[in-house]
Design a protein around this motif. Structure first.
Motif, PDB file in Angstrom:
ATOM      1  N   PHE A 134      -6.921   2.091  -2.270  1.00 34.22           N
ATOM      2  CA  PHE A 134      -6.068   0.914  -2.107  1.00 34.22           C
ATOM      3  C   PHE A 134      -6.119   0.400  -0.673  1.00 34.22           C
ATOM      4  O   PHE A 134      -5.812  -0.742  -0.389  1.00 34.22           O
ATOM      5  CB  PHE A 134      -4.634   1.260  -2.505  1.00 34.22           C
ATOM      6  N   ALA A 135      -6.513   1.309   0.272  1.00 31.36           N
ATOM      7  CA  ALA A 135      -6.611   0.910   1.668  1.00 31.36           C
ATOM      8  C   ALA A 135      -7.690  -0.154   1.870  1.00 31.36           C
ATOM      9  O   ALA A 135      -7.674  -0.898   2.848  1.00 31.36           O
ATOM     10  CB  ALA A 135      -6.902   2.120   2.547  1.00 31.36           C
TER      11      ALA A 135
ATOM     12  N   GLU B 285       0.820  -1.222   0.000  1.00 35.96           N
ATOM     13  CA  GLU B 285       0.000   0.000   0.000  1.00 35.96           C
ATOM     14  C   GLU B 285       0.846   1.260   0.000  1.00 35.96           C
ATOM     15  O   GLU B 285       0.553   2.214  -0.711  1.00 35.96           O
ATOM     16  CB  GLU B 285      -0.917  -0.020   1.223  1.00 35.96           C
TER      17      GLU B 285
END
Length: 238
Positions: free
Chosen positions: A132-133, A47
């Motif tokens: 993306f988290a 990430e």
């Protein structure tokens, strides 16, 4: 009845221009075969992870990078195309550590820049998308294809735009290949010159360090002799 002489072709020794032409064609074929084995790569990033690559690029050379991203799906246990909301940040630095490209792109895109200084260019990519988290603990796969010099040109588009025949297009490709080879040769000369300067500087420093060491040893020897002499005189041994 067919004789062997009528079946076997006659062998003639090629003339000098023919040999030069054959050598030139063979070199170009080997060059094309070499570049045909250059394939894109892919890598995985987390990430907040950043991946950087070093490309040795001559000056005044165009570079095109194509990339696409895939997210790991835990249910299907395979990588699937990333969503459009996921972004990739691309940063490029020249050998002087000057930023020549810094821009955010989508989950799939293309970045282009032109080198103005010969040497090692640093190309870094990382995801800065908050979406993306949602995939915490997963990995993002990035497919990257970097094309340097005349290999970055789309000759199909050039032929259609300039209305070139197949022969004209091939001649243009050869001219640009020769130009790229010349740039590579100039870059190798530049690297050789820098290596020679570094070697000469290192040799000079080693020489001066040897001289300093010798002077220090001589000075220590003289000091020891004077100290021993004063010691013996104090003990009345001399």
């Amino acid at each position: 009845m067919i004789t062997m002489g009528s079946v076997l072709p006659s062998h003639r020794k090629p003339t000098s221009p023919q040999m030069k032409m054959q050598s030139c064609v063979l070199s170009l074929l080997l060059l094309n075969v070499f570049y045909s084995f250059v394939s894109p790569l892919y890598f995985h990033i987390g990430e907040t992870e950043k991946k950087c690559f070093i490309e040795e690029i001559p000056d005044e050379t165009m570079i095109i990078g194509n990339y696409r991203t895939q997210l790991y799906n835990k249910q299907t246990e395979e990588y699937l195309p990333a969503t459009q909301g996921l972004g990739m940040f691309v940063e490029v630095k020249d050998p002087d550590d000057k930023v020549i490209l810094s821009r955010q792109y989508g989950s799939e895109g293309r970045f282009t820049f032109t080198s103005h200084t010969p040497g090692e260019h640093q190309i870094c990519l990382h995801s800065n998308s908050s979406k993306f988290a949602l995939f915490a603990g997963g990995m993002l796969r990035v497919h990257l294809d970097i094309q340097v010099g005349e290999h970055a040109n789309n000759y199909a588009e050039i032929a259609a735009k300039d209305k070139l025949t197949e022969l004209q297009l091939r001649v243009r490709q050869l001219v640009e290949q020769v130009d790229q080879i010349q740039k590579e040769q100039n870059y190798q000369r530049y690297r050789e010159e820098r290596f020679r300067q570094t070697s000469e500087s290192t040799n000079q420093r080693v020489l001066w360090w040897s001289i300093v060491q010798t002077l220090i040893l001589v000075a220590i020897g003289i000091w020891q002799m004077r100290h021993l002499k004063s010691f013996f005189e104090a003990k009345k041994l001399v």
